[in-house]
Write a protein that holds these residues in place. Structure first.
Motif, PDB file in Angstrom:
ATOM      1  N   LEU A  47      38.312  -9.490 -36.629  1.00  0.00           N
ATOM      2  CA  LEU A  47      38.480  -8.894 -35.304  1.00  0.00           C
ATOM      3  C   LEU A  47      39.207  -7.565 -35.456  1.00  0.00           C
ATOM      4  N   ILE A  48      38.557  -6.485 -35.011  1.00  0.00           N
ATOM      5  CA  ILE A  48      39.186  -5.167 -35.033  1.00  0.00           C
ATOM      6  C   ILE A  48      39.352  -4.700 -33.597  1.00  0.00           C
ATOM      7  N   ASN A  49      40.569  -4.846 -33.088  1.00  0.00           N
ATOM      8  CA  ASN A  49      40.908  -4.422 -31.727  1.00  0.00           C
ATOM      9  C   ASN A  49      41.226  -2.932 -31.756  1.00  0.00           C
ATOM     10  N   ASN A  50      40.193  -2.122 -31.561  1.00  0.00           N
ATOM     11  CA  ASN A  50      40.340  -0.673 -31.686  1.00  0.00           C
ATOM     12  C   ASN A  50      40.382   0.047 -30.343  1.00  0.00           C
ATOM     13  N   ALA A  51      39.784  -0.525 -29.308  1.00  0.00           N
ATOM     14  CA  ALA A  51      39.695   0.166 -28.015  1.00  0.00           C
ATOM     15  C   ALA A  51      41.078   0.416 -27.433  1.00  0.00           C
ATOM     16  N   GLY A  52      41.259   1.600 -26.887  1.00  0.00           N
ATOM     17  CA  GLY A  52      42.535   1.946 -26.265  1.00  0.00           C
ATOM     18  C   GLY A  52      42.514   3.406 -25.845  1.00  0.00           C
ATOM     19  N   PHE A  53      43.453   3.788 -24.983  1.00  0.00           N
ATOM     20  CA  PHE A  53      43.541   5.186 -24.590  1.00  0.00           C
ATOM     21  C   PHE A  53      44.967   5.535 -24.185  1.00  0.00           C
ATOM     22  N   GLY A  54      45.253   6.847 -24.154  1.00  0.00           N
ATOM     23  CA  GLY A  54      46.555   7.350 -23.738  1.00  0.00           C
ATOM     24  C   GLY A  54      46.418   8.288 -22.562  1.00  0.00           C
ATOM     25  N   GLY A  55      47.528   8.924 -22.182  1.00  0.00           N
ATOM     26  CA  GLY A  55      47.476   9.845 -21.059  1.00  0.00           C
ATOM     27  C   GLY A  55      48.769  10.623 -20.936  1.00  0.00           C
ATOM     28  N   VAL A  59      49.038   9.135 -11.978  1.00  0.00           N
ATOM     29  CA  VAL A  59      48.453   8.155 -11.062  1.00  0.00           C
ATOM     30  C   VAL A  59      48.763   6.768 -11.609  1.00  0.00           C
ATOM     31  N   LEU A  60      49.417   5.945 -10.802  1.00  0.00           N
ATOM     32  CA  LEU A  60      49.881   4.647 -11.278  1.00  0.00           C
ATOM     33  C   LEU A  60      48.746   3.777 -11.794  1.00  0.00           C
ATOM     34  N   THR A  61      47.615   3.807 -11.113  1.00  0.00           N
ATOM     35  CA  THR A  61      46.501   2.939 -11.527  1.00  0.00           C
ATOM     36  C   THR A  61      46.006   3.294 -12.926  1.00  0.00           C
ATOM     37  N   LYS A  62      46.120   4.564 -13.320  1.00  0.00           N
ATOM     38  CA  LYS A  62      45.698   4.956 -14.669  1.00  0.00           C
ATOM     39  C   LYS A  62      46.584   4.303 -15.725  1.00  0.00           C
ATOM     40  N   ASP A  63      47.886   4.265 -15.476  1.00  0.00           N
ATOM     41  CA  ASP A  63      48.785   3.623 -16.426  1.00  0.00           C
ATOM     42  C   ASP A  63      48.592   2.109 -16.426  1.00  0.00           C
ATOM     43  N   GLN A  64      48.290   1.534 -15.276  1.00  0.00           N
ATOM     44  CA  GLN A  64      48.026   0.094 -15.212  1.00  0.00           C
ATOM     45  C   GLN A  64      46.744  -0.252 -15.962  1.00  0.00           C
ATOM     46  N   GLN A  68      54.409  10.534 -22.480  1.00  0.00           N
ATOM     47  CA  GLN A  68      53.370   9.529 -22.720  1.00  0.00           C
ATOM     48  C   GLN A  68      54.064   8.167 -22.736  1.00  0.00           C
ATOM     49  N   ALA A  69      54.934   7.965 -21.753  1.00  0.00           N
ATOM     50  CA  ALA A  69      55.821   6.805 -21.757  1.00  0.00           C
ATOM     51  C   ALA A  69      55.066   5.489 -21.836  1.00  0.00           C
ATOM     52  N   THR A  70      54.031   5.345 -21.025  1.00  0.00           N
ATOM     53  CA  THR A  70      53.309   4.067 -20.995  1.00  0.00           C
ATOM     54  C   THR A  70      52.516   3.857 -22.274  1.00  0.00           C
ATOM     55  N   ASN A  81      45.078  -1.621 -23.481  1.00  0.00           N
ATOM     56  CA  ASN A  81      45.848  -1.540 -24.724  1.00  0.00           C
ATOM     57  C   ASN A  81      46.600  -2.825 -25.044  1.00  0.00           C
ATOM     58  N   ILE A  82      46.971  -3.584 -24.004  1.00  0.00           N
ATOM     59  CA  ILE A  82      47.751  -4.803 -24.218  1.00  0.00           C
ATOM     60  C   ILE A  82      46.998  -6.058 -23.797  1.00  0.00           C
TER      61      ILE A  82
END
Length: 258
Positions: A84-92, A100-105, A149-151, A111-112
């Motif tokens: 299993l390679i859990n690679n998907a994720g993004f930052g902002g 925008v709060l929904t983007k961090d959510q 990039q706190a979140t 990511n988690i």
């Protein structure tokens, strides 16, 4: 012996290079991402070059429910996952209160939450069969807090911690988990995270292929953490922990702001 990998976020960047490297090893795989066209092109490339079987699933895995749906598709197709390679994720980029709060959510969900869900579901499948390997793609961001990039930094701190803990738990079941913690990589990440014009975007970037090889090889050895640059590893493990916390925060902030 079965050697089938599930790779999320496989349509480009490090994810696509994981697929290429695994195919060179003679392994079959399931490649997952939202964009179908690049996945189909990757399938044609790898099946022609390496005589492996590549299954394409064009699907978002950005929530736990979507991760569960992916797992069910694998079950329905009778596909057993060995790696299993859990690679998907993004930052902002941006100050937390200005984003925008929904983007961090959504970032936290992918990511988690989705990573934890896939690790749990496929980890239990692996335990039933007697073993398996996981690679959790984290970041050098996981070693310190990240103003602007706190979140994102916090999600990667979770991933690195989580990966080590479950590795300790699962080793008795023949399963290992490795956290890959690269620095800046030449992928779409800088653009999609809105980091153009920051000090981070000006740093020398590693190639996706070199990072994928570093993480994959470490996973196969059952290592806990893989950092793709020795100098980075020294700084993060031996210098940053000894520095005053406020100085670390200012240092990170200086390369995140525009």
């Amino acid at each position: 012996m079965s050697n089938t990998a599930l790779i999320t976020g496989a349509s480009s960047g490090i994810g696509a290079e994981f697929a290429r490297y695994h195919a060179q090893k003679g392994g079959d795989m399931v490649v997952v991402a939202r964009r179908q066209e690049p996945l189909e092109a990757l399938k044609l490339e790898l099946e022609a070059a390496h005589n492996v079987k590549v299954t394409v699933i064009a699907q978002d895995v950005g929530t736990p429910d979507q991760a569960k749906a992916l797992h069910q598709k694998l079950k329905d197709a009778g596909i057993e996952i060995d790696i299993l390679i859990n690679n998907a994720g993004f930052g902002g980029q941006g100050a937390f209160l200005d984003r925008v709060l929904t983007k961090d959510q959504e970032m936290i969900d992918l990511n988690i939450s989705a990573l934890v869900t896939l690790s749990h579901l496929i980890g239990n499948d692996m335990r039933t069969r007697g073993g398996g390997k996981m690679l959790q793609v984290s970041s050098t961001a996981s070693f310190q807090p990240g103003p602007y990039q706190a979140t994102y930094f916090a999600t990667k701190a979770f991933v690195t911690s989580f990966s080590q803990a479950i590795d300790q738990e699962m080793r008795k079941d023949g399963i290992t988990s490795t956290a890959l913690c690269p620095g800046v990589v030449s992928t779409e990440f800088i653009e999609t995270a809105n980091l153009e014009g920051t000090g981070l975007s000006k740093q020398k970037a590693a190639t996706p292929a070199s990072v994928a090889k570093c993480g994959y090889d470490a996973m196969m050895k059952g290592e806990l953490i893989a950092i793709n640059e020795s100098a980075l590893s020294f700084v993060l493990n031996w210098l940053v922990p000894l520095m005053p916390r406020r100085r670390v925060l200012k240092m990170v902030e200086s390369v995140q702001v525009k």
